[in-house]
Design a protein around this motif. Structure first.
Motif, mmCIF file in Angstrom:
data_model
loop_
_atom_site.group_PDB
_atom_site.id
_atom_site.type_symbol
_atom_site.label_atom_id
_atom_site.label_comp_id
_atom_site.label_asym_id
_atom_site.label_seq_id
_atom_site.Cartn_x
_atom_site.Cartn_y
_atom_site.Cartn_z
ATOM 1 N N ILE A 127 0.844 -1.212 0.000
ATOM 2 C CA ILE A 127 0.000 0.000 0.000
ATOM 3 C C ILE A 127 0.872 1.252 0.000
ATOM 4 N N SER A 128 1.928 1.228 0.816
ATOM 5 C CA SER A 128 2.793 2.400 0.993
ATOM 6 C C SER A 128 3.568 2.733 -0.275
ATOM 7 N N LEU A 129 4.072 1.713 -0.962
ATOM 8 C CA LEU A 129 4.928 1.945 -2.138
ATOM 9 C C LEU A 129 4.134 2.409 -3.368
ATOM 10 N N GLN A 130 2.818 2.111 -3.405
ATOM 11 C CA GLN A 130 1.951 2.522 -4.525
ATOM 12 C C GLN A 130 2.492 2.049 -5.885
ATOM 13 N N MET A 131 2.958 0.793 -5.931
ATOM 14 C CA MET A 131 3.581 0.316 -7.170
ATOM 15 C C MET A 131 2.842 -0.882 -7.797
ATOM 16 N N THR A 132 1.819 -1.372 -7.134
ATOM 17 C CA THR A 132 1.118 -2.547 -7.657
ATOM 18 C C THR A 132 0.142 -2.178 -8.775
ATOM 19 N N ASP A 133 -0.013 -3.109 -9.738
ATOM 20 C CA ASP A 133 -0.988 -2.904 -10.812
ATOM 21 C C ASP A 133 -2.360 -3.427 -10.417
ATOM 22 N N LYS A 134 -2.382 -4.271 -9.401
ATOM 23 C CA LYS A 134 -3.660 -4.814 -8.922
ATOM 24 C C LYS A 134 -4.339 -3.795 -8.022
ATOM 25 N N THR A 135 -5.625 -4.074 -7.731
ATOM 26 C CA THR A 135 -6.282 -3.258 -6.705
ATOM 27 C C THR A 135 -5.784 -3.738 -5.344
ATOM 28 N N ILE A 136 -5.908 -2.897 -4.351
ATOM 29 C CA ILE A 136 -5.438 -3.255 -3.005
ATOM 30 C C ILE A 136 -6.285 -4.404 -2.447
ATOM 31 N N LEU A 137 -7.580 -4.432 -2.808
ATOM 32 C CA LEU A 137 -8.432 -5.542 -2.343
ATOM 33 C C LEU A 137 -7.918 -6.874 -2.891
ATOM 34 N N GLU A 138 -7.486 -6.851 -4.162
ATOM 35 C CA GLU A 138 -6.943 -8.081 -4.766
ATOM 36 C C GLU A 138 -5.650 -8.502 -4.064
ATOM 37 N N GLU A 139 -4.785 -7.538 -3.775
ATOM 38 C CA GLU A 139 -3.530 -7.832 -3.066
ATOM 39 C C GLU A 139 -3.827 -8.383 -1.667
ATOM 40 N N ALA A 140 -4.860 -7.833 -1.064
ATOM 41 C CA ALA A 140 -5.178 -8.196 0.317
ATOM 42 C C ALA A 140 -5.670 -9.635 0.439
ATOM 43 N N GLU A 141 -6.279 -10.157 -0.629
ATOM 44 C CA GLU A 141 -6.825 -11.518 -0.569
ATOM 45 C C GLU A 141 -5.736 -12.560 -0.293
ATOM 46 N N ALA A 142 -4.510 -12.248 -0.723
ATOM 47 C CA ALA A 142 -3.393 -13.180 -0.493
ATOM 48 C C ALA A 142 -3.051 -13.309 0.996
ATOM 49 N N TYR A 143 -3.548 -12.379 1.816
ATOM 50 C CA TYR A 143 -3.180 -12.365 3.245
ATOM 51 C C TYR A 143 -4.291 -12.929 4.137
ATOM 52 N N ILE A 144 -5.395 -13.391 3.485
ATOM 53 C CA ILE A 144 -6.482 -13.980 4.285
ATOM 54 C C ILE A 144 -5.987 -15.296 4.880
ATOM 55 N N SER A 145 -6.189 -15.450 6.203
ATOM 56 C CA SER A 145 -5.735 -16.666 6.891
ATOM 57 C C SER A 145 -6.607 -16.890 8.109
ATOM 58 N N GLU A 146 -7.341 -18.011 8.079
ATOM 59 C CA GLU A 146 -8.218 -18.322 9.216
ATOM 60 C C GLU A 146 -7.384 -18.546 10.461
ATOM 61 N N GLU A 147 -6.236 -19.213 10.234
ATOM 62 C CA GLU A 147 -5.343 -19.533 11.363
ATOM 63 C C GLU A 147 -4.870 -18.251 12.066
ATOM 64 N N LYS A 148 -4.584 -17.191 11.273
ATOM 65 C CA LYS A 148 -4.087 -15.922 11.849
ATOM 66 C C LYS A 148 -5.227 -14.942 12.135
ATOM 67 N N GLU A 149 -6.454 -15.410 12.008
ATOM 68 C CA GLU A 149 -7.646 -14.607 12.293
ATOM 69 C C GLU A 149 -7.776 -13.397 11.364
ATOM 70 N N VAL A 150 -7.306 -13.571 10.120
ATOM 71 C CA VAL A 150 -7.536 -12.555 9.090
ATOM 72 C C VAL A 150 -8.586 -13.162 8.156
ATOM 73 N N LEU A 151 -9.852 -12.851 8.416
ATOM 74 C CA LEU A 151 -10.945 -13.590 7.774
ATOM 75 C C LEU A 151 -11.360 -13.010 6.426
ATOM 76 N N THR A 152 -11.099 -11.713 6.192
ATOM 77 C CA THR A 152 -11.498 -11.075 4.929
ATOM 78 C C THR A 152 -10.388 -10.156 4.438
ATOM 79 N N ALA A 153 -10.495 -9.757 3.180
ATOM 80 C CA ALA A 153 -9.530 -8.790 2.612
ATOM 81 C C ALA A 153 -9.602 -7.471 3.379
ATOM 82 N N GLU A 154 -10.819 -7.121 3.779
ATOM 83 C CA GLU A 154 -10.992 -5.863 4.544
ATOM 84 C C GLU A 154 -10.240 -5.936 5.875
#
Length: 712
Positions: A127-154
């Protein structure tokens, strides 16, 4: 950090002066000793410069120590870069150092640390570097993890924003800029919790002022109102300017998908983390500034009070006024010895005026009383009327003075007073103190905690350690400037002498009681625990009258006796001439002080001091101060009329004016605007405690007991 250079620039003196003074301080020399007897070494720095130098030396050395701790802590974390090291080493204040240390300081678990534990630091960087071609929501989906209690992209984005908010809050440059913006454009606002409630803080019920324009006494008053839960206080920062500045630093590409999230992180960072912290810092800064100013004023007032001239050679009747319990009287001879004490009841409810006058007449006749020292506390007004009537009825030439009795009750209930007057009650001790503080204000007032003397403003609200240190320094400077009689000084007075602590002061008094009077200064070395260093520091400030050595009754230091005697021989002067009251005109005989100083092997400033002392041995600097007003008649508040011109004594100086005793039991206020035709920044530019001034009555409010005066 070149501490010597920094202090020299701040004090506008030479670097060598600072460096030599630091050496003297490190060797254990006291400020009064350095000021008086090491002028050649310091380039004649005065007490005030030396105390400021000492304070800054302590601060800057503490700063250096703190830098060492910070550097080693960051190095242990493996995060110390050359650039960061230089920034830390260049820091000039604790605040700047704390800003740099903030990102590396061990933290409790925060929203950001929890987000990092969930593995969201990578998303924060994207988010900080502002260099991705994807939307931030799309990037965020890679970090969803039930084990780490990250349940949604939001959820992932929210955690990433928490990390960014903390990064911004920890950035030293941002904090410095935001602090400056808040100082320059912010406002302090205070409002009443209950607008209908009556209080002394009513002028602050709807108050706002720019931070940069706030004056000390207002800050202290608002702080007190807040502490008493009457006011709610906040700093209103220029939020729009601050957010605009932060976004400009952080958001490089306005139309990038990440810009919205960065803006949200910025706003959260400021509102949740930065603003409360900076508000606290600025409130603390304002308080420190106000306290420093108030302590400075208190110190100057105390100095003037302590340096009031003694009323010598008179037998004084000390009068501690009261109603129900009666007025306590103490007869004190010219040496301060209490000859008699008695209680009279001329005030309500007893009103035994005739009986009281009869007792007073007997005391005046028996002891040859020439002066009555009346405390200005409860029932002072009623007591004054009795005194004035009495003085009209007797032939003896007796005058009276109203004395500020602040602190007398504190002293009379103290352990020291109990030791001094074991057979007296509190009232008798207080009456004796009221008499003695007229005879020798310095000797008597040193027995009282300086904070209890009551010549300041808001003294109970400020940092008590700083206040105590500053006032102790003032008392030390006064006592050493005057000097004390080694054979009569109390332990309370002796402990303020350079090089003498409480233990040594008691040991000196014990030695005196066991061996009789000191015959010479050298005898001090026989006092238990008083070694050569303490002797060097204290000897010049202790006087002996009628001893073995004539110079012991002067402020000439024993280390200069040889040179002084050589000078007297050179000029054909004798001890007998010196005993008769000084060698008047000696300064005219010494035209080339530089040449003679070299011949005598001493510094020129020391020679000048020796000459001054030989001209007037044991000179008391208090002689030059205004004498108290002696009275024989009374004026009442109802007698005051607009336009009336009177003489008064300055009792207290504060930031916005001065309180003047005009003899009506209620001090009048001269506002700063009524002190001079010219613009003045502070009342101390015009008046000091103890000054005798001419005033004109502007207005009298009998109901509120307020008197407005003018000195113009």
């Amino acid at each position: 950090m070149n501490i010597g250079k920094i202090i020299a620039e701040e004090l506008n003196v030479k670097v060598w002066q600072v460096e030599k003074t630091v050496e003297l301080i490190d060797e254990g020399n006291t400020i009064p000793f350095i000021s008086r007897y090491r002028k050649e070494v310091t380039g004649s720095l005065n007490d005030e410069q030396l105390r400021t130098l000492d304070e800054r030396l302590t601060y800057l050395r503490n700063l250096e120590d703190k830098k060492g701790t910070v550097l080693s802590t960051i190095e242990e974390q493996g995060k110390l870069t050359d650039e960061l090291k230089k920034q830390i080493e260049d820091c000039m204040t604790m605040v700047a150092l704390e800003d740099l240390y903030r990102p590396y300081r061990p933290k409790r678990r925060t929203r950001a640390t929890i987000a990092k534990e969930k593995g969201l630091e990578g998303l924060a960087n994207i988010i900080s570097l502002q260099m991705t071609d994807k939307t931030i929501l799309e990037e965020a989906e890679a970090y969803i993890s039930e084990e780490k209690e990250v349940l949604t992209a939001e959820d992932a984005i929210a955690g990433a924003k928490d990390i960014l908010a903390e990064v911004y809050a920890d950035e030293a440059d941002y904090r410095t800029k935001l602090r400056d913006l808040t100082r320059s454009k912010g406002k302090l606002i205070s409002v009443a919790k209950d607008p209908e409630a009556k209080s002394v803080y009513e002028m602050y019920y709807e108050f706002e002022e720019e931070v940069k324009k706030l004056v000390g006494y207002r800050i202290l008053a608002i702080n007190r109102g807040e502490a008493e839960k009457i006011l709610t206080v906040k700093i209103e920062a220029p939020v729009a300017d601050i957010i605009k500045y932060l976004k400009k630093q952080i958001i490089a590409i306005e139309d990038h998908d990440s810009a919205t999230y960065l803006a949200e992180a910025v706003e959260d960072s400021y509102e949740r983390l930065i603003a409360p912290s900076i508000e606290r810092e600025i409130r603390n800064e304002l308080t420190e500034m106000a306290e420093e100013g108030a302590i400075n004023v208190f110190g100057k007032n105390l100095h003037q009070l302590l340096m009031q001239p003694p009323v010598a050679g008179q037998t004084v009747l000390g009068w501690d006024p009261a109603f129900r319990t009666g007025c306590k009287l103490a007869v004190v001879d010219p040496t301060g010895k209490v000859l008699d004490t008695v209680v009279i009841y001329p005030t309500a409810p007893q009103n035994k005026v005739a009986e009281a006058k009869a007792i007073l007449k007997k005391l005046i006749d028996k002891y040859g009383i020439t002066l009555i020292s009346l405390g200005n506390g409860t029932a002072s007004r009623e007591s004054e009327m009795v005194i004035v009537d009495l003085l009209k009825e007797i032939k003896a030439n007796v005058k009276y003075v109203i004395v500020n009795e602040a602190g007398a009750s504190v002293y009379s209930a103290s352990k020291l007073a109990t030791e001094e007057f074991p057979n007296f009650d509190v009232g008798q001790r207080s009456a004796a103190s009221i008499a003695r503080r007229l005879q020798d204000p310095l000797a008597e007032l040193v027995k009282i905690d300086p904070k209890s003397i009551g010549v300041g403003q808001y003294q109970h609200d400020m940092n008590q350690k700083n206040l105590g240190n500053a006032l102790t320094g003032v008392v030390e400077d006064c006592v050493n400037s005057v000097g004390v009689d080694l054979n009569t000084a109390s332990a309370s007075l002796l402990e303020y002498i350079s090089g003498i602590n409480k233990t040594l002061a008691k040991n000196i008094v014990t030695y005196r009681e066991e061996n009789g009077q000191f015959k010479n200064r050298k005898e001090l070395l026989k006092v238990s625990k008083l070694g050569p260093k303490a002797f060097e520091q204290c000897a010049g400030f202790l006087r002996i009258t009628g001893g073995d050595e004539i110079l012991d009754n002067t402020s000439v230091h024993p280390e200069s006796y040889e040179a002084t005697k050589a000078l007297m021989t050179k000029l054909g002067l004798t001890d007998d001439e010196l005993k008769k009251g000084g060698l008047k005109g000696i300064s005219k005989k010494v035209s080339n002080t530089k040449k003679i100083a070299e011949e005598l092997g001493i510094g020129e400033p020391t020679l000048i001091d020796i000459i001054s002392e030989l001209e007037k041995p044991g000179r008391d600097p208090r002689e030059e101060m205004p004498k108290p007003i002696l009275k024989s008649d009374v004026l009442e508040m109802k007698d005051l009329k607009e336009g009336m011109e009177l003489k008064g004594t300055v009792r207290n100086v504060i930031d916005f004016g001065a309180f003047i005793d005009i003899g009506v039991h209620q001090d009048g206020l001269v506002h700063i605007s009524k002190m001079s035709d010219k613009y003045i920044k502070h009342p101390l530019e015009v008046v000091s405690v103890g000054d005798i001034v001419d005033v004109t009555v502007l207005a009298v409010d009998l109901e509120k007991k307020r008197i407005q005066l003018s000195m113009i």
